[in-house]
Design a protein around this motif. Structure first.
Motif, short mmCIF file in Angstrom:
data_model
loop_
_atom_site.label_atom_id
_atom_site.label_comp_id
_atom_site.label_asym_id
_atom_site.label_seq_id
_atom_site.Cartn_x
_atom_site.Cartn_y
_atom_site.Cartn_z
N THR A 203 26.38 -11.33 16.49
CA THR A 203 27.64 -11.15 17.21
C THR A 203 27.50 -11.56 18.68
N ASN A 237 34.36 -9.04 22.07
CA ASN A 237 33.94 -9.64 20.81
C ASN A 237 33.23 -8.63 19.92
N PRO A 240 35.54 -5.61 16.48
CA PRO A 240 36.00 -6.52 15.43
C PRO A 240 37.50 -6.45 15.21
N ASN A 275 38.10 -19.52 17.74
CA ASN A 275 37.82 -18.27 17.03
C ASN A 275 37.80 -18.48 15.52
N ASP A 279 34.53 -17.59 13.30
CA ASP A 279 34.65 -16.47 12.36
C ASP A 279 34.58 -16.92 10.90
N ARG A 283 29.75 -18.19 11.96
CA ARG A 283 29.16 -16.85 11.84
C ARG A 283 28.76 -16.50 10.41
#
Length: 332
Positions: A203, A237, A240, A275, A279, A283
């Motif tokens: 993260t 960030n 969540p 983003n 996401d 990630r």
């Protein structure tokens, strides 16, 4: 009524009732002691996050206290550098608050006029006094008070982190001498710590990369105080689901007040694309399957831990949920 024999088993319904009552008592105690509990949990989260560095230094035959000292010096120097950069940006932002207040009042008047012309007056719902200079100064004073209080807590937090790191180092050396015991309590706690370290590392690193891209985008669009909004995004960030939307509001509003709707729309689209890529593409490639949490579970965790521990519960929601899940799996 005759006494119940000690060796007689309770019925399943009675065991569930007793367990539920104990759980309610524990939760009530945690909620009452939330300020202290959150401080300890945040310190534990930070200590677990940076523990790999002193552990690596100890593999280079450094003493535990020296490894912890070097780690803290690196963290403090990096933190002070980041705070200096952020402080300069915040000072400029505070200096421009009166100008932003004037532009916000003009924008609000235009929106009010447009809605009134179409029979949707809202002047009685949201008074214009909410955007007065006095209100802005009051809000700024409250924020600075909160920052001063957080810095005061930060000293206690740092002390707890130091003690935890020293304790971790001592336990690691003791465990190395005695050998690994896979069924020990320390082994289970170590697994929980590894989950936390993995979550925070992924993260944090992806959030840092995303924050840098957001800053570059804001700089290209000419939005003021891009570093401030990038730093705000990095910290949010760790909340969540909702952190992204909270961090998006200030730069969009500043872009709207300074340059108009096209730049504000550009900020929304650019941040959303970045983003979405992180996401949904980047990630998940690094997140272990064991750390995956469903959207419903994340939302419920945010609601529950925020209710139990306050605002800090939003930051601790995912690590605490991972811990509870790991403990439940080990006890099953």
């Amino acid at each position: 009524m005759p006494p119940i024999p000690i060796n007689s088993p309770f019925s399943p319904a009675l065991r569930a009732l007793i367990g539920g009552a104990c759980l309610v008592i524990i939760l009530a105690g945690l909620k009452a002691a939330a300020p202290i509990v959150t401080l300890v949990l945040l310190a534990l989260l930070l200590a677990q996050s940076i523990a790999p560095l002193p552990n690596w230094l100890m593999t280079k035959r450094l003493a535990p206290w020296l490894a912890v000292l070097i780690t803290l010096l690196l963290v403090i120097v990096g933190g002070l550098a980041a705070l200096s950069l952020l402080g300069a940006s915040l000072a400029g932002l505070i200096g421009k608050l009166p100008a932003y207040q004037a532009k916000l009042t003009i924008l609000w008047d235009d929106i009010k006029t447009f809605l009134d012309a179409h029979g949707m007056g809202i002047s009685t719902i949201v008074p214009l006094d909410l955007v007065s200079p006095g209100q802005l100064v009051h809000i700024a004073g409250v924020l600075f008070g909160a920052i001063a209080q957080a810095l005061g807590h930060g000293l206690v937090l740092l002390l707890i982190v130091v003690l935890l790191l020293l304790e971790f180092a001592e336990l690691r050396q003791t465990r190395a001498r005695k050998g690994r015991q896979t069924d020990s309590v320390w082994s289970r706690l170590e697994e929980i710590g590894q989950d936390t370290q993995t979550y925070v590392a992924i993260t944090g690193l992806t959030g840092l990369a995303q924050a840098v891209l957001n800053i570059l985008l804001l700089a290209l669009l000419g939005v003021d105080f891009a570093v401030t909004w990038g730093a705000l995004f990095f910290f949010l960030n760790f909340v969540p689901m909702f952190g992204f939307f909270i961090a998006l509001v200030p730069p969009v509003l500043i872009a709207l007040l300074d340059q108009g709707w096209p730049q504000a729309l550009g900020v929304v689209i650019g941040w959303w694309v970045i983003n979405f890529l992180f996401d949904n593409v980047i990630r998940p490639r690094f997140m272990k399957k064991g750390l995956d949490l469903s959207v419903l579970l994340i939302v419920l965790s945010l609601i529950f831990w925020s209710w139990l521990l306050g605002p800090a519960g939003a930051v601790l929601a995912v690590p605490l949920t991972l811990m509870v899940r790991r403990l439940a799996a080990s006890l099953a």
